[in-house]
Design a protein around this motif. Structure first.
Motif, mmCIF file in Angstrom:
data_model
loop_
_atom_site.group_PDB
_atom_site.id
_atom_site.type_symbol
_atom_site.label_atom_id
_atom_site.label_comp_id
_atom_site.label_asym_id
_atom_site.label_seq_id
_atom_site.Cartn_x
_atom_site.Cartn_y
_atom_site.Cartn_z
ATOM 1 N N MET A 1 0.904 13.434 2.895
ATOM 2 C CA MET A 1 1.334 12.074 2.641
ATOM 3 C C MET A 1 1.241 11.278 3.943
ATOM 4 S SD MET A 1 4.880 10.782 0.923
ATOM 5 C CE MET A 1 4.567 11.040 -0.794
ATOM 6 N N ASN A 2 0.881 10.048 3.800
ATOM 7 C CA ASN A 2 0.720 9.138 4.927
ATOM 8 C C ASN A 2 2.074 8.896 5.617
ATOM 9 O OD1 ASN A 2 0.173 7.002 6.592
ATOM 10 N ND2 ASN A 2 -1.038 5.889 5.086
ATOM 11 N N PRO A 3 2.123 8.913 6.956
ATOM 12 C CA PRO A 3 3.393 8.669 7.665
ATOM 13 C C PRO A 3 4.016 7.310 7.345
ATOM 14 C CG PRO A 3 1.775 9.558 9.174
ATOM 15 C CD PRO A 3 1.056 9.290 7.891
ATOM 16 N N ARG A 4 3.190 6.322 7.035
ATOM 17 C CA ARG A 4 3.739 5.015 6.664
ATOM 18 C C ARG A 4 4.501 5.095 5.347
ATOM 19 N NH1 ARG A 4 -0.185 0.042 7.973
ATOM 20 N NH2 ARG A 4 0.904 -0.397 9.898
ATOM 21 N N TRP A 5 3.974 5.874 4.408
ATOM 22 C CA TRP A 5 4.667 6.038 3.124
ATOM 23 C C TRP A 5 5.979 6.786 3.312
ATOM 24 C CZ3 TRP A 5 4.036 3.329 -1.027
ATOM 25 C CH2 TRP A 5 2.808 2.755 -1.295
ATOM 26 N N ILE A 6 5.969 7.772 4.174
ATOM 27 C CA ILE A 6 7.200 8.526 4.443
ATOM 28 C C ILE A 6 8.250 7.608 5.045
ATOM 29 C CG2 ILE A 6 8.180 10.379 5.847
ATOM 30 C CD1 ILE A 6 5.496 11.857 5.507
ATOM 31 N N ALA A 7 7.861 6.771 6.006
ATOM 32 C CA ALA A 7 8.796 5.820 6.609
ATOM 33 C C ALA A 7 9.290 4.819 5.569
ATOM 34 C CB ALA A 7 8.127 5.092 7.776
ATOM 35 N N LYS A 10 11.858 6.544 3.381
ATOM 36 C CA LYS A 10 13.109 6.716 4.120
ATOM 37 C C LYS A 10 13.894 5.405 4.178
ATOM 38 C CE LYS A 10 11.902 10.573 7.125
ATOM 39 N NZ LYS A 10 11.717 10.998 8.518
ATOM 40 N N TRP A 57 15.761 9.132 11.025
ATOM 41 C CA TRP A 57 14.468 9.256 11.692
ATOM 42 C C TRP A 57 14.476 10.170 12.913
ATOM 43 C CZ3 TRP A 57 15.096 4.431 9.244
ATOM 44 C CH2 TRP A 57 14.087 4.114 8.358
ATOM 45 N N ARG A 61 13.330 15.449 13.948
ATOM 46 C CA ARG A 61 12.071 15.565 14.697
ATOM 47 C C ARG A 61 12.085 16.774 15.624
ATOM 48 N NH1 ARG A 61 10.088 9.628 16.340
ATOM 49 N NH2 ARG A 61 9.574 9.021 14.218
ATOM 50 N N LYS A 64 8.602 17.721 21.595
ATOM 51 C CA LYS A 64 7.222 18.048 22.004
ATOM 52 C C LYS A 64 7.206 19.000 23.177
ATOM 53 C CE LYS A 64 5.250 13.802 20.366
ATOM 54 N NZ LYS A 64 4.532 12.609 20.686
#
Length: 64
Positions: A1-7, A10, A57, A61, A64
Motif C-alpha cells: 500500500m502506498n505510504p500516502r494512503w497509510i497516512a 491514520k 505516527w 517506527r 534507522k
C-alpha cells in the motif's frame, strides 16, 4: 500500500477516535469549548493532540 494512503487512513482514524471520544465523554467537549473561549486552556488541548499524533505516527517506527 502506498505510504500516502497509510497516512490518510491514520488521519481518518484519528479524526474518528476524537469524534467518538467527544460524543462519549461530554467533559472532552466542554474542554474543547472552554479552550476556544479561554486561551489559557488551549495549550492543554494542543498538547493532547500532539501526543495523539506522536503515538500514531512516531511510536511504531523502527529506528534507522
Amino acid at each position: 500500500m502506498n505510504p500516502r494512503w497509510i497516512a490518510f487512513f491514520k488521519l481518518v482514524a484519528l479524526l474518528i477516535v476524537v469524534t467518538v471520544l467527544i460524543l462519549l465523554f461530554p467533559p472532552a467537549h466542554e474542554l474543547a469549548a472552554m479552550a476556544a473561549r479561554d486561551l489559557r486552556y488551549l495549550w492543554w488541548l494542543v498538547l493532547l493532540l500532539a501526543l495523539a499524533v506522536w503515538l500514531i505516527w512516531g511510536l511504531g517506527r523502527k529506528k534507522k
